[in-house]
Design a protein around this motif. Sequence first.
Motif, PDB file in Angstrom:
ATOM      1  N   THR A   1      -3.158 -55.963   9.148  1.00  7.49           N
ATOM      2  CA  THR A   1      -3.214 -56.002  10.595  1.00  7.49           C
ATOM      3  C   THR A   1      -4.623 -56.349  11.057  1.00  7.49           C
ATOM      4  OG1 THR A   1      -1.500 -54.325  10.714  1.00  7.49           O
ATOM      5  CG2 THR A   1      -2.833 -54.656  12.690  1.00  7.49           C
ATOM      6  N   PHE A   2      -4.715 -57.182  12.070  1.00  9.87           N
ATOM      7  CA  PHE A   2      -6.016 -57.558  12.614  1.00  9.87           C
ATOM      8  C   PHE A   2      -6.632 -56.369  13.339  1.00  9.87           C
ATOM      9  CE2 PHE A   2      -6.447 -62.326  12.680  1.00  9.87           C
ATOM     10  CZ  PHE A   2      -5.397 -62.576  11.825  1.00  9.87           C
ATOM     11  N   GLY A   3      -7.958 -56.272  13.294  1.00  8.01           N
ATOM     12  CA  GLY A   3      -8.691 -55.306  14.097  1.00  8.01           C
ATOM     13  C   GLY A   3      -8.822 -55.806  15.520  1.00  8.01           C
ATOM     14  N   ARG A   4      -9.629 -55.143  16.316  1.00 13.97           N
ATOM     15  CA  ARG A   4      -9.739 -55.472  17.736  1.00 13.97           C
ATOM     16  C   ARG A   4     -10.478 -56.774  17.972  1.00 13.97           C
ATOM     17  NH1 ARG A   4     -11.173 -50.849  21.851  1.00 13.97           N
ATOM     18  NH2 ARG A   4     -10.633 -52.626  23.158  1.00 13.97           N
ATOM     19  N   GLY A   5     -11.341 -57.152  17.060  1.00 10.99           N
ATOM     20  CA  GLY A   5     -12.085 -58.383  17.243  1.00 10.99           C
ATOM     21  C   GLY A   5     -13.271 -58.231  18.164  1.00 10.99           C
ATOM     22  N   THR A   6     -14.129 -59.227  18.164  1.00 14.79           N
ATOM     23  CA  THR A   6     -15.307 -59.284  19.033  1.00 14.79           C
ATOM     24  C   THR A   6     -15.132 -60.430  20.002  1.00 14.79           C
ATOM     25  OG1 THR A   6     -16.790 -58.390  17.337  1.00 14.79           O
ATOM     26  CG2 THR A   6     -17.794 -59.639  19.138  1.00 14.79           C
ATOM     27  N   SER A   7     -15.167 -60.116  21.271  1.00 18.50           N
ATOM     28  CA  SER A   7     -15.060 -61.146  22.293  1.00 18.50           C
ATOM     29  C   SER A   7     -16.455 -61.709  22.573  1.00 18.50           C
ATOM     30  CB  SER A   7     -14.455 -60.571  23.576  1.00 18.50           C
ATOM     31  OG  SER A   7     -14.426 -61.552  24.585  1.00 18.50           O
ATOM     32  N   LEU A   8     -16.684 -62.941  22.180  1.00 16.63           N
ATOM     33  CA  LEU A   8     -17.978 -63.592  22.390  1.00 16.63           C
ATOM     34  C   LEU A   8     -17.897 -64.484  23.624  1.00 16.63           C
ATOM     35  CD1 LEU A   8     -20.853 -64.491  21.508  1.00 16.63           C
ATOM     36  CD2 LEU A   8     -19.735 -66.294  20.176  1.00 16.63           C
ATOM     37  N   ILE A   9     -18.817 -64.277  24.528  1.00 16.89           N
ATOM     38  CA  ILE A   9     -18.924 -65.127  25.711  1.00 16.89           C
ATOM     39  C   ILE A   9     -20.249 -65.850  25.646  1.00 16.89           C
ATOM     40  CG2 ILE A   9     -19.005 -65.219  28.225  1.00 16.89           C
ATOM     41  CD1 ILE A   9     -17.291 -62.701  28.263  1.00 16.89           C
ATOM     42  N   VAL A  10     -20.182 -67.174  25.679  1.00 18.05           N
ATOM     43  CA  VAL A  10     -21.401 -67.992  25.671  1.00 18.05           C
ATOM     44  C   VAL A  10     -21.636 -68.496  27.084  1.00 18.05           C
ATOM     45  CG1 VAL A  10     -22.540 -70.017  24.724  1.00 18.05           C
ATOM     46  CG2 VAL A  10     -20.981 -68.671  23.288  1.00 18.05           C
ATOM     47  N   HIS A  11     -22.808 -68.210  27.583  1.00 21.13           N
ATOM     48  CA  HIS A  11     -23.170 -68.595  28.954  1.00 21.13           C
ATOM     49  C   HIS A  11     -24.004 -69.870  28.958  1.00 21.13           C
ATOM     50  CE1 HIS A  11     -21.831 -64.633  30.422  1.00 21.13           C
ATOM     51  NE2 HIS A  11     -22.383 -64.151  29.323  1.00 21.13           N
ATOM     52  N   PRO A  12     -23.910 -70.631  30.050  1.00 25.16           N
ATOM     53  CA  PRO A  12     -24.724 -71.863  30.129  1.00 25.16           C
ATOM     54  C   PRO A  12     -26.203 -71.544  30.147  1.00 25.16           C
ATOM     55  CG  PRO A  12     -23.009 -71.825  31.821  1.00 25.16           C
ATOM     56  CD  PRO A  12     -23.023 -70.475  31.184  1.00 25.16           C
TER      57      PRO A  12
ATOM     58  N   LEU B   1      -5.927 -49.470   2.763  1.00 29.04           N
ATOM     59  CA  LEU B   1      -6.430 -50.714   3.311  1.00 29.04           C
ATOM     60  C   LEU B   1      -7.800 -50.477   3.914  1.00 29.04           C
ATOM     61  CD1 LEU B   1      -3.255 -52.010   5.156  1.00 29.04           C
ATOM     62  CD2 LEU B   1      -4.169 -52.799   2.980  1.00 29.04           C
ATOM     63  N   ALA B   2      -8.726 -51.403   3.668  1.00 25.34           N
ATOM     64  CA  ALA B   2     -10.057 -51.290   4.234  1.00 25.34           C
ATOM     65  C   ALA B   2      -9.983 -51.520   5.737  1.00 25.34           C
ATOM     66  CB  ALA B   2     -10.985 -52.305   3.582  1.00 25.34           C
ATOM     67  N   LYS B   3     -10.558 -50.601   6.505  1.00 18.96           N
ATOM     68  CA  LYS B   3     -10.576 -50.736   7.950  1.00 18.96           C
ATOM     69  C   LYS B   3     -11.878 -51.409   8.341  1.00 18.96           C
ATOM     70  CE  LYS B   3     -10.507 -48.005  12.198  1.00 18.96           C
ATOM     71  NZ  LYS B   3     -10.416 -46.644  12.763  1.00 18.96           N
ATOM     72  N   THR B   4     -11.811 -52.239   9.351  1.00 18.52           N
ATOM     73  CA  THR B   4     -13.013 -52.945   9.809  1.00 18.52           C
ATOM     74  C   THR B   4     -13.410 -52.469  11.181  1.00 18.52           C
ATOM     75  OG1 THR B   4     -11.677 -54.737  10.717  1.00 18.52           O
ATOM     76  CG2 THR B   4     -12.419 -54.987   8.450  1.00 18.52           C
ATOM     77  N   THR B   5     -14.705 -52.473  11.430  1.00 15.98           N
ATOM     78  CA  THR B   5     -15.261 -52.100  12.727  1.00 15.98           C
ATOM     79  C   THR B   5     -16.244 -53.171  13.148  1.00 15.98           C
ATOM     80  OG1 THR B   5     -15.066 -49.749  12.174  1.00 15.98           O
ATOM     81  CG2 THR B   5     -16.470 -50.330  14.034  1.00 15.98           C
ATOM     82  N   GLN B   6     -16.073 -53.674  14.357  1.00 20.78           N
ATOM     83  CA  GLN B   6     -16.978 -54.686  14.878  1.00 20.78           C
ATOM     84  C   GLN B   6     -17.167 -54.451  16.360  1.00 20.78           C
ATOM     85  OE1 GLN B   6     -13.461 -57.811  13.814  1.00 20.78           O
ATOM     86  NE2 GLN B   6     -15.133 -58.732  14.982  1.00 20.78           N
ATOM     87  N   PRO B   7     -18.238 -54.999  16.938  1.00 23.55           N
ATOM     88  CA  PRO B   7     -18.478 -54.790  18.374  1.00 23.55           C
ATOM     89  C   PRO B   7     -17.347 -55.389  19.190  1.00 23.55           C
ATOM     90  CG  PRO B   7     -19.997 -56.414  17.470  1.00 23.55           C
ATOM     91  CD  PRO B   7     -19.302 -55.786  16.317  1.00 23.55           C
ATOM     92  N   ILE B   8     -17.049 -54.750  20.305  1.00 24.97           N
ATOM     93  CA  ILE B   8     -15.953 -55.212  21.146  1.00 24.97           C
ATOM     94  C   ILE B   8     -16.303 -56.520  21.837  1.00 24.97           C
ATOM     95  CG2 ILE B   8     -14.599 -54.677  23.203  1.00 24.97           C
ATOM     96  CD1 ILE B   8     -14.767 -51.753  22.415  1.00 24.97           C
ATOM     97  N   SER B   9     -17.566 -56.647  22.244  1.00 23.66           N
ATOM     98  CA  SER B   9     -17.953 -57.857  22.971  1.00 23.66           C
ATOM     99  C   SER B   9     -19.417 -58.180  22.716  1.00 23.66           C
ATOM    100  CB  SER B   9     -17.710 -57.693  24.470  1.00 23.66           C
ATOM    101  OG  SER B   9     -18.521 -56.665  24.996  1.00 23.66           O
TER     102      SER B   9
ATOM    103  N   TYR C   1     -12.449 -62.300  14.694  1.00 23.06           N
ATOM    104  CA  TYR C   1     -11.865 -61.197  13.941  1.00 23.06           C
ATOM    105  C   TYR C   1     -12.415 -61.178  12.519  1.00 23.06           C
ATOM    106  CZ  TYR C   1      -8.237 -61.021  17.580  1.00 23.06           C
ATOM    107  OH  TYR C   1      -7.564 -60.926  18.762  1.00 23.06           O
ATOM    108  N   CYS C   2     -12.778 -59.992  12.081  1.00 26.56           N
ATOM    109  CA  CYS C   2     -13.195 -59.763  10.701  1.00 26.56           C
ATOM    110  C   CYS C   2     -12.037 -59.099   9.974  1.00 26.56           C
ATOM    111  CB  CYS C   2     -14.436 -58.865  10.700  1.00 26.56           C
ATOM    112  SG  CYS C   2     -14.839 -58.103   9.118  1.00 26.56           S
ATOM    113  N   LEU C   3     -11.631 -59.654   8.859  1.00 27.94           N
ATOM    114  CA  LEU C   3     -10.523 -59.085   8.084  1.00 27.94           C
ATOM    115  C   LEU C   3     -10.954 -58.897   6.644  1.00 27.94           C
ATOM    116  CD1 LEU C   3      -9.018 -60.721  10.445  1.00 27.94           C
ATOM    117  CD2 LEU C   3      -7.061 -60.674   8.910  1.00 27.94           C
ATOM    118  N   VAL C   4     -10.369 -57.878   6.026  1.00 29.98           N
ATOM    119  CA  VAL C   4     -10.549 -57.688   4.603  1.00 29.98           C
ATOM    120  C   VAL C   4      -9.199 -57.945   3.956  1.00 29.98           C
ATOM    121  CG1 VAL C   4     -11.090 -56.051   2.787  1.00 29.98           C
ATOM    122  CG2 VAL C   4     -12.428 -56.059   4.886  1.00 29.98           C
TER     123      VAL C   4
END
Lengths: 116, 109
Positions: free
Chosen positions: B98-109, B1-9, B87-90
């Motif tokens: 299985t889902f990877g850790r995902g990237t937590s995006l916070i948008v500020h005002p 299975l292809a593993k994905t890597t993305q920024p944590i936040s 989440y980025c999935l292949v």
Amino acid sequence: SAVISQKPSRDICQRGTSLTIQCQVDSQVTMMFWYRQQPGQSLTLIATANQGSEATYESGFVIDKFPISRPNLTFSTLTVSNMSPEDSSIYLCSVEEKDMRDTEAFFGQGTRLTVV
Amino acid sequence: LAKTTQPISMDSYEGQEVNITCSHNNIATNDYITWYQQFPSQGPRFIIQGYKTKVTNEVASLFIPADRKSSTLSLPRVSLSDTAVYYCLVIVGSYIPTFGRGTSLIVHP
């Protein structure tokens, strides 16, 4: 797009007891998937449930702990057996649909389980 | 299975364009790249899927280079309501990994 209803949405259970989570889909689907999402973590696939056959479990998950039923093409249940606080988590069911362009997975709202 | 890597936040501000890159070096010929969005207390929601080059829908764009070893989800002009985990999935055919850790995006005002 598939609409998935999960029940209960949340529950607080005593350790040693069992909880059955229901997942109803508004269309017939071949495979249904059960995931667990522990606090602050990503989703982990528990098992894949096909109608008319035993569920296929991922590494680290066993049928005795997480028995699954799939009586028809629109319904499935996941039971969390002999619960301990470590089972506190969100449990989600999912189905997939293919159209001309995409293969999409649709998720229920999840069942938030707290074991005390 | 292809593993994905993305920024944590990631952090951004309202009105900005946000680009989240995912690496999937072991992607196979039959794999599709799919992105999901998850808000707190909700199940993940499909955003976009692609195989190569560029895909655009009403929500986002997905850029995939020729070697397909990475992909970039682009969210134009984010708002506070775009704060979520991405989440980025292949995906191969009908198999959902299985889902990877995902990237937590916070948008500020």
